[in-house]
Design a protein around this motif. Structure first.
Motif, mmCIF file in Angstrom:
data_model
loop_
_atom_site.group_PDB
_atom_site.id
_atom_site.type_symbol
_atom_site.label_atom_id
_atom_site.label_comp_id
_atom_site.label_asym_id
_atom_site.label_seq_id
_atom_site.Cartn_x
_atom_site.Cartn_y
_atom_site.Cartn_z
ATOM 1 N N THR A 198 -6.043 36.883 32.154
ATOM 2 C CA THR A 198 -5.747 36.349 33.495
ATOM 3 C C THR A 198 -4.511 35.477 33.414
ATOM 4 O OG1 THR A 198 -8.087 36.339 34.108
ATOM 5 C CG2 THR A 198 -6.623 34.917 35.391
ATOM 6 N N ILE A 199 -3.569 35.685 34.326
ATOM 7 C CA ILE A 199 -2.451 34.742 34.410
ATOM 8 C C ILE A 199 -2.523 34.002 35.747
ATOM 9 C CG2 ILE A 199 -0.958 36.060 32.834
ATOM 10 C CD1 ILE A 199 0.728 36.834 35.251
ATOM 11 N N PHE A 200 -2.234 32.720 35.665
ATOM 12 C CA PHE A 200 -2.264 31.866 36.846
ATOM 13 C C PHE A 200 -0.842 31.690 37.366
ATOM 14 C CE2 PHE A 200 -6.162 29.378 35.052
ATOM 15 C CZ PHE A 200 -7.007 30.397 35.448
ATOM 16 N N MET A 201 -0.671 31.909 38.668
ATOM 17 C CA MET A 201 0.651 31.709 39.283
ATOM 18 C C MET A 201 0.556 30.598 40.324
ATOM 19 S SD MET A 201 2.336 35.447 39.926
ATOM 20 C CE MET A 201 3.816 34.762 40.652
ATOM 21 N N LEU A 202 1.610 29.778 40.368
ATOM 22 C CA LEU A 202 1.639 28.708 41.361
ATOM 23 C C LEU A 202 2.265 29.226 42.639
ATOM 24 C CD1 LEU A 202 2.942 25.806 39.108
ATOM 25 C CD2 LEU A 202 0.575 26.365 39.697
ATOM 26 N N PRO A 203 1.561 29.136 43.775
ATOM 27 C CA PRO A 203 2.204 29.508 45.033
ATOM 28 C C PRO A 203 3.298 28.499 45.368
ATOM 29 C CG PRO A 203 -0.144 29.014 45.372
ATOM 30 C CD PRO A 203 0.206 28.619 43.969
ATOM 31 N N THR B 254 -11.097 29.107 35.621
ATOM 32 C CA THR B 254 -11.091 29.158 34.157
ATOM 33 C C THR B 254 -12.306 29.875 33.558
ATOM 34 O OG1 THR B 254 -9.672 27.220 34.003
ATOM 35 C CG2 THR B 254 -10.970 27.741 32.053
ATOM 36 N N PRO B 255 -13.540 29.551 33.973
ATOM 37 C CA PRO B 255 -14.675 30.279 33.383
ATOM 38 C C PRO B 255 -14.602 31.781 33.648
ATOM 39 C CG PRO B 255 -15.449 28.411 34.694
ATOM 40 C CD PRO B 255 -13.979 28.526 34.944
ATOM 41 N N ASN C 265 -13.960 37.294 31.835
ATOM 42 C CA ASN C 265 -13.306 38.601 32.015
ATOM 43 C C ASN C 265 -12.589 39.055 30.739
ATOM 44 O OD1 ASN C 265 -14.104 39.242 34.649
ATOM 45 N ND2 ASN C 265 -12.544 37.905 35.527
ATOM 46 N N ARG C 266 -12.074 38.102 29.979
ATOM 47 C CA ARG C 266 -11.430 38.461 28.700
ATOM 48 C C ARG C 266 -12.492 38.891 27.688
ATOM 49 N NH1 ARG C 266 -9.834 35.670 24.235
ATOM 50 N NH2 ARG C 266 -10.272 33.655 25.181
ATOM 51 N N HIS C 267 -13.624 38.169 27.665
ATOM 52 C CA HIS C 267 -14.700 38.544 26.740
ATOM 53 C C HIS C 267 -15.292 39.905 27.101
ATOM 54 C CE1 HIS C 267 -15.598 34.101 25.459
ATOM 55 N NE2 HIS C 267 -14.496 34.582 24.933
ATOM 56 N N VAL D 200 -8.592 21.950 41.280
ATOM 57 C CA VAL D 200 -9.879 22.514 41.731
ATOM 58 C C VAL D 200 -9.888 24.020 41.478
ATOM 59 C CG1 VAL D 200 -11.370 22.881 43.749
ATOM 60 C CG2 VAL D 200 -10.162 20.706 43.476
ATOM 61 N N ASP D 201 -8.769 24.673 41.795
ATOM 62 C CA ASP D 201 -8.673 26.117 41.539
ATOM 63 C C ASP D 201 -8.735 26.417 40.041
ATOM 64 O OD1 ASP D 201 -8.512 26.752 44.208
ATOM 65 O OD2 ASP D 201 -6.342 27.068 44.227
ATOM 66 N N VAL D 202 -8.087 25.563 39.228
ATOM 67 C CA VAL D 202 -8.114 25.772 37.769
ATOM 68 C C VAL D 202 -9.558 25.722 37.274
ATOM 69 C CG1 VAL D 202 -7.404 24.886 35.517
ATOM 70 C CG2 VAL D 202 -5.790 24.842 37.419
ATOM 71 N N ALA D 203 -10.310 24.716 37.766
ATOM 72 C CA ALA D 203 -11.705 24.560 37.325
ATOM 73 C C ALA D 203 -12.552 25.761 37.748
ATOM 74 C CB ALA D 203 -12.274 23.269 37.903
ATOM 75 N N TYR D 204 -12.287 26.290 38.945
ATOM 76 C CA TYR D 204 -13.053 27.428 39.473
ATOM 77 C C TYR D 204 -12.701 28.713 38.728
ATOM 78 C CZ TYR D 204 -14.277 30.930 43.131
ATOM 79 O OH TYR D 204 -14.757 32.017 43.817
#
Ligand code: PNS
Length: 160
Positions: A118-123, A104-105, A110-112, A98-102
């Motif tokens: 953005t880097i994603f870290m797993l808690p 990703t866009p 933000n890159r564009h 759910v977090d990935v889906a929220y």
């Protein structure tokens, strides 16, 4: 060249899951900005200044390595703040698909917008079920949130 990153979020309030990601990310960068951002899509519990103060205390209590700056941002794009402080990376904690889906866009936009990655870290999985909204709900109904939040936050919510 300094490696500078930003961990943005509502932090309303900061949870143990946030703190886990913040402390680990601080070990990966020369400077880490923890940025309290007003999210108009959410009904706030705490004023921004209180969230900043609770973050500062919680990070200090966690034995922060000293390269963490806590700030807030309420006007303009998040990437404007990142660019202003020389950060080229955003760090986001990801608990589930759910977090990935929220996220990703937002990461792509933000890159564009500014070339900010953005880097994603797993808690730690121990915190995978913890969210600020759950903490707000349990606390508002008189429940004990101390397993989910830093001690400073639990004390503050108990006194409120
Ligand atoms: O903790 P939250 O509420 O999930 O954090 C979401 C937040 C504040 C990080 C997100 O809403 C955000 O990035 N807001 C900044 C506004 C912005 O720059 N939007 C345009 C690109 S996505």
């Amino acid at each position: 060249m300094q490696r500078i990153a930003v961990v943005p979020g509502s932090f309303d309030p900061v949870t143990l899951g946030h703190l886990d990601v913040i402390v680990r990310a601080a070990g990966m960068f020369d400077e880490l900005h923890v940025l309290v951002v007003h999210n108009p899509a959410k009904t706030a519990l705490l004023p921004i200044a209180e969230r900043v103060s609770l973050l500062e205390t919680s990070i200090q209590d966690a034995g922060s390595p000293g390269n963490i700056v806590v700030a807030s941002w309420s006007v303009g794009l998040l990437v404007d703040y990142a660019t202003d402080v020389g950060a080229s990376v955003l760090v986001k904690g990801i608990r589930s698909q759910v977090d990935v889906a929220y996220e990703t866009p937002m990461a792509i936009v933000n890159r564009h917008l500014a070339g900010v990655e953005t880097i994603f870290m797993l808690p730690d999985p121990a915190h995978a079920h913890v969210s600020s909204s759950l903490v707000r709900q349990v606390s508002g109904l008189g429940g004990d949130v101390s397993p989910y939040v830093p001690a400073a936050v639990a004390d503050f919510l108990k006194r409120s």
